[in-house]
Design a protein around this motif. Structure first.
Motif, mmCIF file in Angstrom:
data_model
loop_
_atom_site.group_PDB
_atom_site.id
_atom_site.type_symbol
_atom_site.label_atom_id
_atom_site.label_comp_id
_atom_site.label_asym_id
_atom_site.label_seq_id
_atom_site.Cartn_x
_atom_site.Cartn_y
_atom_site.Cartn_z
ATOM 1 N N VAL A 48 0.850 -1.054 -0.005
ATOM 2 C CA VAL A 48 0.029 -0.157 -0.001
ATOM 3 C C VAL A 48 0.997 1.079 0.093
ATOM 4 C CG1 VAL A 48 -1.600 1.163 1.322
ATOM 5 C CG2 VAL A 48 -2.000 -1.135 1.061
ATOM 6 N N LEU A 49 2.133 1.088 0.836
ATOM 7 C CA LEU A 49 2.679 2.387 0.952
ATOM 8 C C LEU A 49 3.540 2.648 -0.264
ATOM 9 C CD1 LEU A 49 4.253 1.992 4.502
ATOM 10 C CD2 LEU A 49 2.704 3.546 3.828
ATOM 11 N N THR A 50 4.033 1.700 -1.135
ATOM 12 C CA THR A 50 4.834 1.800 -2.417
ATOM 13 C C THR A 50 4.066 1.983 -3.408
ATOM 14 O OG1 THR A 50 5.037 -0.754 -2.566
ATOM 15 C CG2 THR A 50 6.851 0.761 -1.212
ATOM 16 N N GLY A 51 2.870 1.101 -3.386
ATOM 17 C CA GLY A 51 2.172 1.170 -4.605
ATOM 18 C C GLY A 51 2.429 0.057 -5.715
ATOM 19 N N SER A 52 3.422 -0.871 -5.154
ATOM 20 C CA SER A 52 3.972 -2.039 -5.845
ATOM 21 C C SER A 52 2.877 -3.104 -6.159
ATOM 22 C CB SER A 52 5.293 -2.263 -5.314
ATOM 23 O OG SER A 52 5.848 -3.560 -6.006
ATOM 24 N N VAL A 53 2.731 -3.286 -7.301
ATOM 25 C CA VAL A 53 1.846 -4.724 -7.686
ATOM 26 C C VAL A 53 2.547 -6.043 -7.344
ATOM 27 C CG1 VAL A 53 2.683 -4.815 -9.948
ATOM 28 C CG2 VAL A 53 0.172 -5.780 -9.237
ATOM 29 N N SER A 54 3.902 -5.867 -7.504
ATOM 30 C CA SER A 54 4.533 -6.952 -6.979
ATOM 31 C C SER A 54 4.688 -7.478 -5.567
ATOM 32 C CB SER A 54 5.987 -7.293 -7.708
ATOM 33 O OG SER A 54 6.801 -6.101 -7.047
ATOM 34 N N ILE A 55 5.001 -6.540 -4.689
ATOM 35 C CA ILE A 55 4.835 -6.416 -3.255
ATOM 36 C C ILE A 55 3.377 -6.947 -2.732
ATOM 37 C CG2 ILE A 55 5.248 -5.393 -1.270
ATOM 38 C CD1 ILE A 55 7.333 -3.842 -2.526
ATOM 39 N N THR A 56 2.437 -6.370 -3.170
ATOM 40 C CA THR A 56 1.075 -6.710 -2.944
ATOM 41 C C THR A 56 0.768 -8.036 -3.311
ATOM 42 O OG1 THR A 56 0.454 -4.375 -3.256
ATOM 43 C CG2 THR A 56 -1.299 -6.250 -3.093
ATOM 44 N N ALA A 57 1.117 -8.486 -4.459
ATOM 45 C CA ALA A 57 0.949 -9.999 -4.943
ATOM 46 C C ALA A 57 1.669 -10.895 -3.987
ATOM 47 C CB ALA A 57 1.476 -10.140 -6.478
ATOM 48 N N ASP A 58 2.872 -10.584 -3.822
ATOM 49 C CA ASP A 58 3.683 -11.493 -2.694
ATOM 50 C C ASP A 58 3.065 -11.636 -1.568
ATOM 51 O OD1 ASP A 58 5.842 -12.829 -1.888
ATOM 52 O OD2 ASP A 58 7.203 -11.209 -1.591
ATOM 53 N N ALA A 59 2.230 -10.416 -0.762
ATOM 54 C CA ALA A 59 1.666 -10.574 0.169
ATOM 55 C C ALA A 59 0.505 -11.538 0.198
ATOM 56 C CB ALA A 59 1.193 -9.256 0.764
ATOM 57 N N VAL A 60 -0.323 -11.591 -0.965
ATOM 58 C CA VAL A 60 -1.320 -12.552 -1.050
ATOM 59 C C VAL A 60 -0.774 -13.847 -1.194
ATOM 60 C CG1 VAL A 60 -3.265 -13.228 -2.508
ATOM 61 C CG2 VAL A 60 -2.859 -10.648 -2.319
ATOM 62 N N ASN A 61 0.239 -13.902 -1.924
ATOM 63 C CA ASN A 61 1.094 -15.336 -1.751
ATOM 64 C C ASN A 61 1.121 -15.720 -0.482
ATOM 65 O OD1 ASN A 61 2.457 -17.678 -3.088
ATOM 66 N ND2 ASN A 61 4.090 -16.655 -2.255
ATOM 67 N N ASN A 62 1.954 -15.119 0.434
ATOM 68 C CA ASN A 62 2.141 -15.323 1.743
ATOM 69 C C ASN A 62 1.040 -15.706 2.533
ATOM 70 O OD1 ASN A 62 4.822 -12.796 2.054
ATOM 71 N ND2 ASN A 62 4.821 -15.171 1.814
ATOM 72 N N LEU A 63 -0.180 -15.255 2.199
ATOM 73 C CA LEU A 63 -1.737 -15.590 2.803
ATOM 74 C C LEU A 63 -1.971 -16.877 2.327
ATOM 75 C CD1 LEU A 63 -3.498 -14.039 4.888
ATOM 76 C CD2 LEU A 63 -4.724 -13.071 2.779
#
Length: 388
Positions: A48-63
């Motif tokens: 959310v802070l960076t606006g990076s799609v790859s970081i957000t997708a990585d977060a969903v993957n960890n979930l």
């Protein structure tokens, strides 16, 4: 250090191997749930802070990885259930099914990452760079490396293929997070805004390939792949250590999960041997294999003629002809039936699995070679393939 920590956690003193195996599977699942939930929370905030799609997708993957931890725990518990009327060979193959489910989580990650990356390439957006974000993301990689190492050790201790899949998933996460860091750096240092999406898409492809490889590994076990060369050699070594056993063939191994391996084999013994003595020899070999390798085996005895010059002459000729035909071929269950006009050579011919090999053509060529050597020879051959 990790080995010592694992031993302390499970307190394995005087515990059965199956119980230890279950505990290690549960341990892997608990660690996966705790670590992945924590990592997911951190990466969602950073995304959310960076606006990076790859970081957000990585977060969903960890979930989703936290969900695979639940699958790992369920698999460890169910695989250790005792045998019952419906499952006389136990429930060990549930581990393979659970590993298959974990691989589906990997496919979902790959698909979601690819979808969001394509969107990011089509509509590139600015990514907020901050060195603190990079440091935090770097720290999450070390957490995943620890998890990969932890599950690698557990896999070596248990041979639980679910843990192998979890280990690979952790390594995939390291790759995905590393790519996210690389994308942050590229977009901050250059004007190339599509780097985030392109990097995410490349990682998605790599993750897809690893998921496919895991499915191949698991499907082989479910469909019935050959046993390991090491196990085959150990079984043969134990059998051949018995003086009366002079040959082995038709070894078949069925894998119903760790500690639930059932096998059968044919042992060649001198036809002049005492049947009671041979029965004792076979019983002893079966007990040795069960004790040392944890394999339940049924050994069939094949009496063969020994010290007969004529039989040895025809056997040597057969060996020569088959070797000339193809060095990979072998034969067993060799018998000689001599008649007034011809001599029957009866044996089983073992050939490798090869689509280019036609059994009928092999038999025709074999017959020609025998006829060329001695026109009175009539080969009666059964063609088969190895099971190991």
């Amino acid at each position: 250090m990790i080995n010592r920590m694992i031993d302390n956690m499970i307190n394995k003193k005087n515990q059965k191997p199956d119980v230890i195996r279950e505990k290690l599977g549960v341990l892997s699942g608990i660690l996966g749930i705790i670590c992945n939930l924590a990592l997911s929370a951190v990466k969602i905030i950073l995304g959310v802070l960076t606006g990076s799609v790859s970081i957000t997708a990585d977060a969903v993957n960890n979930l989703s990885d936290a969900g695979s931890g639940i699958v790992t725990i369920a698999g460890a518990k169910l695989a250790n259930k005792p045998v019952d009327e419906e499952h006389p060979f136990g429930h060990g193959r549930i581990e393979y099914i659970c590993a298959l489910i974990v691989s589906f989580f990997i496919f979902i990650m790959s698909f979601e990452l690819a979808k969001s990356s394509v969107k990011k390439i089509a509509e590139p957006q600015n990514v907020e760079f901050n060195i603190r974000y990079v440091i935090i993301l770097g720290a999450t990689i070390f957490v995943k490396l620890f998890m990969a190492r932890f599950n690698s050790i557990l896999y070596k201790k248990t041979d639980n293929i679910s843990l192998k899949a979890v280990r690979q998933d952790s390594l995939n996460d390291c790759l995905a997070t590393g790519a996210s860091i690389a994308a942050l750096l590229i977009t901050s240092l250059t004007s190339f805004k599509k780097a985030d999406g392109i990097t995410g898409l490349a990682v998605a492809v790599v993750i897809l390939i690893t998921g496919i490889n895991i499915v191949k590994d698991i499907s082989g076990k479910l469909l019935g792949q050959p046993p390991s060369e090491r196990l085959v050699k150990e079984i043969e070594s134990i059998m051949m250590s018995e003086e009366k056993i002079i040959g082995i063939h038709d070894l078949i191994v069925h894998d119903y999960g760790a500690g639930r391996i059932i096998a059968s084999a044919h042992a060649e013994v001198p036809s002049t041997s005492d049947i009671v003595e041979i029965h004792d020899v076979i019983d002893r070999a079966e007990r040795k294999i069960a004790k040392k390798l944890k394999v339940v085996i049924c050994i069939h005895t094949d009496p063969v003629v020994v010290n007969d010059k004529e039989v040895e002459k025809y056997k040597a000729l057969t060996k020569k002809i088959i070797s000339e035909l193809n060095p990979q071929y072998s034969f067993h269950d060799f018998k000689v039936e001599k008649g007034p006009t011809h001599t029957n050579l009866i044996f089983d011919l073992t050939i490798p699995y090869d689509k280019s090999i036609n059994s009928a053509e092999v038999l025709s060529e074999l017959r020609k070679k025998f006829q060329s050597a001695d026109e009175k020879i009539n080969p009666i051959v059964t063609v088969e393939h190895l099971y190991v």
